[in-house]
Design a protein around this motif. Structure first.
Motif, PDB file in Angstrom:
ATOM      1  N   TYR A  99       0.836  -1.201   0.000  1.00  0.00           N
ATOM      2  CA  TYR A  99       0.000   0.000   0.000  1.00  0.00           C
ATOM      3  C   TYR A  99       0.876   1.257   0.000  1.00  0.00           C
ATOM      4  O   TYR A  99       0.688   2.167  -0.819  1.00  0.00           O
ATOM      5  N   PHE A 100       1.856   1.276   0.886  1.00  0.00           N
ATOM      6  CA  PHE A 100       2.682   2.476   0.983  1.00  0.00           C
ATOM      7  C   PHE A 100       3.759   2.521  -0.099  1.00  0.00           C
ATOM      8  O   PHE A 100       4.225   3.606  -0.455  1.00  0.00           O
ATOM      9  N   ASN A 101       4.134   1.384  -0.654  1.00  0.00           N
ATOM     10  CA  ASN A 101       5.013   1.399  -1.832  1.00  0.00           C
ATOM     11  C   ASN A 101       4.338   2.106  -2.999  1.00  0.00           C
ATOM     12  O   ASN A 101       4.956   2.895  -3.719  1.00  0.00           O
ATOM     13  N   LEU A 102       3.047   1.814  -3.194  1.00  0.00           N
ATOM     14  CA  LEU A 102       2.310   2.456  -4.283  1.00  0.00           C
ATOM     15  C   LEU A 102       2.061   3.933  -3.998  1.00  0.00           C
ATOM     16  O   LEU A 102       2.118   4.768  -4.905  1.00  0.00           O
ATOM     17  N   ILE A 103       1.794   4.275  -2.753  1.00  0.00           N
ATOM     18  CA  ILE A 103       1.603   5.687  -2.415  1.00  0.00           C
ATOM     19  C   ILE A 103       2.884   6.477  -2.695  1.00  0.00           C
ATOM     20  O   ILE A 103       2.842   7.614  -3.187  1.00  0.00           O
ATOM     21  N   ALA A 104       4.034   5.878  -2.395  1.00  0.00           N
ATOM     22  CA  ALA A 104       5.305   6.545  -2.691  1.00  0.00           C
ATOM     23  C   ALA A 104       5.422   6.828  -4.182  1.00  0.00           C
ATOM     24  O   ALA A 104       5.873   7.903  -4.595  1.00  0.00           O
ATOM     25  N   LYS A 105       4.995   5.866  -5.005  1.00  0.00           N
ATOM     26  CA  LYS A 105       5.030   6.072  -6.455  1.00  0.00           C
ATOM     27  C   LYS A 105       4.075   7.194  -6.873  1.00  0.00           C
ATOM     28  O   LYS A 105       4.395   8.016  -7.730  1.00  0.00           O
ATOM     29  N   ILE A 106       2.897   7.210  -6.278  1.00  0.00           N
ATOM     30  CA  ILE A 106       1.895   8.222  -6.615  1.00  0.00           C
ATOM     31  C   ILE A 106       2.384   9.616  -6.224  1.00  0.00           C
ATOM     32  O   ILE A 106       2.202  10.600  -6.964  1.00  0.00           O
ATOM     33  N   LEU A 107       3.033   9.714  -5.062  1.00  0.00           N
ATOM     34  CA  LEU A 107       3.529  11.000  -4.580  1.00  0.00           C
ATOM     35  C   LEU A 107       4.872  11.370  -5.199  1.00  0.00           C
ATOM     36  O   LEU A 107       5.370  12.479  -4.970  1.00  0.00           O
ATOM     37  N   ASP A 108       5.455  10.421  -5.954  1.00  0.00           N
ATOM     38  CA  ASP A 108       6.770  10.630  -6.568  1.00  0.00           C
ATOM     39  C   ASP A 108       7.816  10.939  -5.497  1.00  0.00           C
ATOM     40  O   ASP A 108       8.629  11.862  -5.628  1.00  0.00           O
TER      41      ASP A 108
END
Length: 348
Positions: free
Chosen positions: A113-122
């Motif tokens: 979940y937070f791996n993807l959020i990191a990608k979304i937030l760049d």
């Protein structure tokens, strides 16, 4: 109590050759996995899936769940709040047979979940949050993420967004669609990372809900993924998360009374999931083309003839487990009537 009225085969169509009806014993342990492959516009895939879910939902409104890429339909809000419940428990005692599976699954969902959020937030994953710590004898790993987020300085410009995501995890929005069960709609207009996060969230909430159930409930989970997440050039981070999530959902179908239908324009990742049954219709922008020259010796030419003549309701049913070679590939016809329960069926 489990409704025995839905533990009956569903007649999905007819055999192309002869008068026999094609039945799927969808609830049985060794038949509970099906991939339906076909273009979303020129094939009857989506209509067939819709008709199956409608038939089951008429018998038991609580039996059907669907993760969908279709445009949202109106319905009654159904919020699943099972993730905080699961995360509020300690790791299971040592004597639980699937203890490690449960522990690894909890870690996977929150970490992904937070791996993807990191990608979304760049933002790099190492920069997003400090290392987490949690107490497995009293809680799940998500509590460690919560404390790490709360400890961030208010000067961190994405702290508020992370707090919002924590709130979203607590109440996952599904919709009770009339006659079609509960649906989670993936927003397909977002980036591939946002779509992947949406799918992960739906799967996480469904898994957590099955952990919360005390009484057996016969269920059907239909999974329809955005095709962008299945392309060969997708970010390996997304690919790994999608495959692992699907493996978790398949495990749910093995250890609970849950059947899975993977509805897709793409063949991938059905082979990787080792789904027993596959039903192929005509495809277009897909990773498989049954019209391809290399397949003409293994595909019934009458099937291709029907597609060429504009009849999309003929398909190829495949069984990867049967020991009867005559049942490995069968040409079938759907659409003459909607799927229906074989009510006279008596299980031996």
């Amino acid at each position: 109590m489990m409704d025995k009225n839905i533990q009956k085969p569903i007649i999905m169509g007819n055999y192309y050759y002869g008068e026999g009806e094609m039945a799927w014993a969808w609830w049985q342990y060794n038949q509970a996995e099906l991939a339906i492959i076909g273009d979303s516009t020129i094939s009857p895939r989506r209509k067939l899936v819709s008709d199956i879910t409608k038939e089951i939902s008429k018998r038991d409104p609580n039996a059907v769940f669907m993760i969908s890429t279709e445009a949202p339909q109106l319905g009654e809000a159904h919020t699943i709040e099972s993730i905080p419940w699961v995360e509020g428990y300690p790791d299971p005692p040592e004597f639980f047979e699937d203890r490690n599976v449960f522990i690894e699954t909890r870690h996977f969902f929150s970490n992904s979940y937070f791996n993807l959020i990191a990608k979304i937030l760049d933002v790099s994953r190492s920069q997003l949050l400090p290392p987490i710590s949690f107490k497995p004898h009293i809680e799940g790993p998500l509590q460690g993420y919560r404390r790490a987020i709360e400890s961030l300085s208010d000067d961190v410009n994405y702290k508020e967004k992370l707090m919002d995501h924590l709130l979203k995890i607590g109440k996952i929005p599904w919709v009770q669609v009339k006659d079609h069960g509960k649906t989670y709609y993936i927003e397909t207009t977002g980036s591939v990372y946002e779509q992947a996060l949406s799918f992960l969230t739906a799967a996480w909430s469904f898994w957590a809900m099955t952990c919360q159930k005390d009484d057996p409930q016969q269920m059907l989970l239909v999974i329809e993924l955005p095709e962008e997440l299945l392309r060969h050039n997708v970010d390996p981070v997304i690919e790994k998360i999608i495959i692992e999530t699907l493996k978790i959902l398949k495990y749910v179908s093995i250890v609970t009374t849950t059947s899975i239908v993977l509805s897709s324009e793409m063949l991938y990742p059905a082979p990787e999931m080792k789904l027993r049954y596959k039903l192929f219709f005509e495809t277009a922008n897909s990773d498989i083309n049954l019209n391809h020259e290399s397949l003409k010796n293994v595909i019934d030419p009458q099937l291709l003839h029907e597609w060429k003549n504009g009849n999309p309701n003929v398909g190829l049913w495949m069984d990867d487990v049967t020991s009867n070679p005559d049942d490995t590939r069968i040409v079938v016809r759907v659409g003459d009537q909607s799927p229906f329960f074989w009510d006279d069926y008596e299980q031996s």
